[in-house]
Scaffold this motif. Sequence first.
Motif, PDB file in Angstrom:
ATOM      1  N   ARG A   1       0.918  -1.088   0.147  1.00  0.00           N
ATOM      2  CA  ARG A   1      -0.062   0.018   0.055  1.00  0.00           C
ATOM      3  C   ARG A   1       0.779   1.309  -0.039  1.00  0.00           C
ATOM      4  O   ARG A   1       0.682   2.132  -0.608  1.00  0.00           O
ATOM      5  CB  ARG A   1      -1.019   0.097   1.066  1.00  0.00           C
ATOM      6  N   ASN A   2       1.960   1.276   0.958  1.00  0.00           N
ATOM      7  CA  ASN A   2       2.712   2.427   1.133  1.00  0.00           C
ATOM      8  C   ASN A   2       3.765   2.492   0.005  1.00  0.00           C
ATOM      9  O   ASN A   2       4.081   3.722  -0.358  1.00  0.00           O
ATOM     10  CB  ASN A   2       3.228   2.459   2.376  1.00  0.00           C
ATOM     11  N   GLU A   3       4.280   1.675  -0.662  1.00  0.00           N
ATOM     12  CA  GLU A   3       5.511   1.844  -1.580  1.00  0.00           C
ATOM     13  C   GLU A   3       5.054   1.372  -3.046  1.00  0.00           C
ATOM     14  O   GLU A   3       5.904   1.840  -3.866  1.00  0.00           O
ATOM     15  CB  GLU A   3       6.729   0.769  -0.914  1.00  0.00           C
ATOM     16  N   HIS A   4       4.005   0.911  -3.381  1.00  0.00           N
ATOM     17  CA  HIS A   4       3.860   0.308  -4.467  1.00  0.00           C
ATOM     18  C   HIS A   4       2.292   0.421  -5.014  1.00  0.00           C
ATOM     19  O   HIS A   4       2.003  -0.062  -6.172  1.00  0.00           O
ATOM     20  CB  HIS A   4       4.216  -1.396  -4.734  1.00  0.00           C
ATOM     21  N   PHE A   5       1.743   1.380  -4.461  1.00  0.00           N
ATOM     22  CA  PHE A   5       0.317   1.898  -4.712  1.00  0.00           C
ATOM     23  C   PHE A   5       0.248   2.160  -6.205  1.00  0.00           C
ATOM     24  O   PHE A   5      -0.443   1.676  -6.889  1.00  0.00           O
ATOM     25  CB  PHE A   5      -0.158   2.884  -3.898  1.00  0.00           C
ATOM     26  N   ARG A   6       1.161   3.442  -6.693  1.00  0.00           N
ATOM     27  CA  ARG A   6       1.243   3.730  -7.864  1.00  0.00           C
ATOM     28  C   ARG A   6       1.292   2.634  -8.923  1.00  0.00           C
ATOM     29  O   ARG A   6       0.871   2.668 -10.254  1.00  0.00           O
ATOM     30  CB  ARG A   6       2.241   4.829  -8.079  1.00  0.00           C
ATOM     31  N   THR A   7       2.266   1.829  -8.849  1.00  0.00           N
ATOM     32  CA  THR A   7       2.759   0.803  -9.704  1.00  0.00           C
ATOM     33  C   THR A   7       1.729  -0.074  -9.874  1.00  0.00           C
ATOM     34  O   THR A   7       1.100  -0.423 -11.034  1.00  0.00           O
ATOM     35  CB  THR A   7       4.019   0.119  -9.188  1.00  0.00           C
ATOM     36  N   ILE A   8       1.057  -0.555  -8.886  1.00  0.00           N
ATOM     37  CA  ILE A   8       0.099  -1.485  -8.929  1.00  0.00           C
ATOM     38  C   ILE A   8      -1.182  -0.890  -9.778  1.00  0.00           C
ATOM     39  O   ILE A   8      -1.826  -1.522 -10.537  1.00  0.00           O
ATOM     40  CB  ILE A   8      -0.396  -2.111  -7.672  1.00  0.00           C
ATOM     41  N   ALA A   9      -1.548   0.329  -9.204  1.00  0.00           N
ATOM     42  CA  ALA A   9      -2.618   0.784  -9.807  1.00  0.00           C
ATOM     43  C   ALA A   9      -2.410   1.183 -11.348  1.00  0.00           C
ATOM     44  O   ALA A   9      -3.509   0.788 -12.175  1.00  0.00           O
ATOM     45  CB  ALA A   9      -3.004   2.453  -9.004  1.00  0.00           C
ATOM     46  N   SER A  10      -1.269   1.605 -11.693  1.00  0.00           N
ATOM     47  CA  SER A  10      -0.934   1.942 -13.035  1.00  0.00           C
ATOM     48  C   SER A  10      -1.051   0.321 -13.911  1.00  0.00           C
ATOM     49  O   SER A  10      -1.605   0.510 -14.979  1.00  0.00           O
ATOM     50  CB  SER A  10       0.291   2.385 -13.244  1.00  0.00           C
ATOM     51  N   LEU A  11      -0.641  -0.501 -13.385  1.00  0.00           N
ATOM     52  CA  LEU A  11      -0.480  -1.804 -14.219  1.00  0.00           C
ATOM     53  C   LEU A  11      -1.706  -2.655 -14.126  1.00  0.00           C
ATOM     54  O   LEU A  11      -2.004  -3.158 -15.108  1.00  0.00           O
ATOM     55  CB  LEU A  11       0.589  -2.820 -13.782  1.00  0.00           C
ATOM     56  N   SER A  12      -2.386  -2.333 -13.144  1.00  0.00           N
ATOM     57  CA  SER A  12      -3.767  -3.197 -13.038  1.00  0.00           C
ATOM     58  C   SER A  12      -5.176  -2.418 -13.527  1.00  0.00           C
ATOM     59  O   SER A  12      -6.183  -3.070 -13.724  1.00  0.00           O
ATOM     60  CB  SER A  12      -4.090  -3.644 -11.386  1.00  0.00           C
ATOM     61  N   SER A  13      -4.967  -1.202 -13.482  1.00  0.00           N
ATOM     62  CA  SER A  13      -6.061  -0.444 -13.972  1.00  0.00           C
ATOM     63  C   SER A  13      -5.558   0.527 -15.295  1.00  0.00           C
ATOM     64  O   SER A  13      -5.315   1.432 -15.472  1.00  0.00           O
ATOM     65  CB  SER A  13      -6.750   0.485 -13.210  1.00  0.00           C
ATOM     66  N   PRO A  14      -5.370  -0.277 -16.528  1.00  0.00           N
ATOM     67  CA  PRO A  14      -4.639   0.538 -17.499  1.00  0.00           C
ATOM     68  C   PRO A  14      -5.838   1.472 -18.342  1.00  0.00           C
ATOM     69  O   PRO A  14      -7.107   1.396 -17.993  1.00  0.00           O
ATOM     70  CB  PRO A  14      -4.525  -0.610 -18.672  1.00  0.00           C
ATOM     71  N   MET A  15      -5.286   2.411 -19.257  1.00  0.00           N
ATOM     72  CA  MET A  15      -6.184   3.172 -20.128  1.00  0.00           C
ATOM     73  C   MET A  15      -6.422   2.236 -21.469  1.00  0.00           C
ATOM     74  O   MET A  15      -5.517   1.382 -21.834  1.00  0.00           O
ATOM     75  CB  MET A  15      -5.579   4.477 -20.551  1.00  0.00           C
ATOM     76  N   VAL A  16      -7.666   2.325 -22.240  1.00  0.00           N
ATOM     77  CA  VAL A  16      -7.890   1.800 -23.359  1.00  0.00           C
ATOM     78  C   VAL A  16      -7.079   2.379 -24.423  1.00  0.00           C
ATOM     79  O   VAL A  16      -6.376   3.528 -24.264  1.00  0.00           O
ATOM     80  CB  VAL A  16      -9.276   1.976 -23.617  1.00  0.00           C
ATOM     81  N   PRO A  17      -6.588   1.651 -25.355  1.00  0.00           N
ATOM     82  CA  PRO A  17      -5.491   2.166 -26.406  1.00  0.00           C
ATOM     83  C   PRO A  17      -6.120   3.372 -27.163  1.00  0.00           C
ATOM     84  O   PRO A  17      -5.170   4.017 -27.574  1.00  0.00           O
ATOM     85  CB  PRO A  17      -5.501   0.868 -27.355  1.00  0.00           C
ATOM     86  N   GLY A  18      -7.236   3.489 -27.597  1.00  0.00           N
ATOM     87  CA  GLY A  18      -7.841   4.634 -28.155  1.00  0.00           C
ATOM     88  C   GLY A  18      -7.461   5.701 -27.399  1.00  0.00           C
ATOM     89  O   GLY A  18      -7.033   6.879 -28.039  1.00  0.00           O
ATOM     90  N   ASN A  19      -7.722   5.853 -26.133  1.00  0.00           N
ATOM     91  CA  ASN A  19      -7.235   6.938 -25.359  1.00  0.00           C
ATOM     92  C   ASN A  19      -5.632   7.081 -25.179  1.00  0.00           C
ATOM     93  O   ASN A  19      -5.292   8.339 -25.239  1.00  0.00           O
ATOM     94  CB  ASN A  19      -7.783   6.636 -23.922  1.00  0.00           C
ATOM     95  N   ALA A  20      -5.038   6.097 -25.078  1.00  0.00           N
ATOM     96  CA  ALA A  20      -3.596   6.145 -25.126  1.00  0.00           C
ATOM     97  C   ALA A  20      -3.084   6.946 -26.198  1.00  0.00           C
ATOM     98  O   ALA A  20      -2.296   7.593 -26.365  1.00  0.00           O
ATOM     99  CB  ALA A  20      -3.052   4.820 -24.976  1.00  0.00           C
TER     100      ALA A  20
END
Length: 481
Positions: A331-350
């Motif tokens: 929670r404290n050290e890897h929140f951003r990494t896990i959130a980024s990898l597990s909740s990606p953006m759809v390619p059209g938006n990317a």
Amino acid sequence: MEIGIIGAGASTVGLLDALARLAREPGAVTVFEPSPHRWRGRAFGPDLASVRVNTPPMIMSARHGDPAHYARWLEECEASHLDRRLGHQTVPRGMYGDYLEQTAESALARLRELGWRTEVVDERVTGMSPSDRPTLLTGAGRRHTVDVAVLAVGSGAPQDHYGLSGSQGFLRDPYPLASTLDDLAPERDVAIVGSGLTAVDIVVSLARRGHAGRISLLSRDGVLPAVWQRPLKIEPRYLTADRLTALAREHGELTLGRLRSLLDAELGQDLGELIEEVRATRSEDPVERLRRQLSLIDSPGMGRRVVQQTVHALGPYAWHLLRRTDRDMLRNEHFRTIASLSSPMVPGNAAAMLELLDAGQLAVVPGVRKIEPVEGGFQIFTDVGVRSADVVINAVNPPPHSIPENAGALVSSMLASRVAELHPDGGLNVQAATGRLTVSGKADPRLYALGDLAGGGLFITTSIAGLAARAEAVARVLLAI
Ligand SMILES: Cc1cc2nc3c(=O)[nH]c(=O)nc-3n(C[C@H](O)[C@H](O)[C@H](O)COP(=O)(O)OP(=O)(O)OC[C@H]3O[C@@H](n4cnc5c(N)ncnc54)[C@H](O)[C@@H]3O)c2cc1C
């Protein structure tokens, strides 16, 4: 049995759908919802067409156990919002709201066929007086006594990290973008606080409206959501609930080390690529990371795909088994990494984001320290200097398991009468298996929480698939099956 459900968002749709499928006896259900956009909650109300769902259809089914339920609906309504890179429909979120609405209305109709009394009350629940049968009090003074109450109130609006509320040009809550962006002149210099999926919604919507001014994504670490890869069928052999249970039983608790050995077994040679991805999340230039991930949409590597699936599908279960120190570390050290990898953006938006970044209209600005209102706009102080903006739009997600403002009075009344207690990491204490509220470790068979209010769970926003699974579990407890 008389059930009172507080809130009519996706969690409640999943619950009604499960009740309608599983109930064998007549009963009664009353749903309380003050918003005019019933069944849609915060995420899926009417909005601009550029505000798209963030996930492929096979994990957007509100019916647990039937992953194709939503895809069939899409086919029937002949949706034409193909994200060609993803190879799937990513419809406007308001249209997904139509699906939720139709699923809820069909479930209510089915319950009535089974002899249930159903009612939807357009009022906010502001309190609960506890007794053998809890009485729900509404803002308009109505009292409604039930056998069980389910709190499905969602999570709150974005937090104002920089104390800008009340400043001219600060938009605290971006949704619906159809109204917040309505008055924004196209040449304005816009700064968006946050760089997650809400920020992506705002950037893409500004672009679709023909915004010509500079757009800055302000954040502490400049991490953007990863990009979805084309989904491939994943049937985990090692990362399964049975294996986790067995490991936890054998060793008394689950550790990250043991979880990693399962990941290793699952991924084989793809593990190295995933480890590189994890490292790159915070160290690679965000624009290059976005470009690289857009080029990997079709790559056969399973690492990110397995993370995307298992964090949502297995994560909540694994979380409860994990050693406390490992949970704190994640929670404290890897929140951003896990959130980024597990909740990606759809390619059209990317692709839309990358075009703006390459054109120099959009910038990712890390190292933000403070933002101050000044005459005619804002000053933004970062690690490397000061920049300005005419308008600041807030895209900071509320902390996990936060209590939404609309449910504040209700939760306070429940805390005061000791029928609920706060979880130290946010939300209310619940019994993980049943969703029942607990006080001093004792589960209350009259009171349940669904969705983000249920404390003690994983720290990332629950996805539709996760909510539907929890909703069915609660329905089974309510119906005693
Ligand atoms: C902007 C956004 C986009 C998202 N996109 C996706 C996506 O594409 N895919 C995905 O899988 N997940 C997505 N999610 C995550 C998650 O699936 C949704 O948040 C989900 O809709 C949550 O459903 P819920 O019913 O728990 O809460 P909500 O949908 O927020 O519903 C809660 C309801 O409770 C009502 N309420 C609150 N207090 C009271 C009260 N006191 N009395 C009566 N009613 C009350 C509210 O008005 C609201 O309608 C998204 C989340 C957000 C915020």
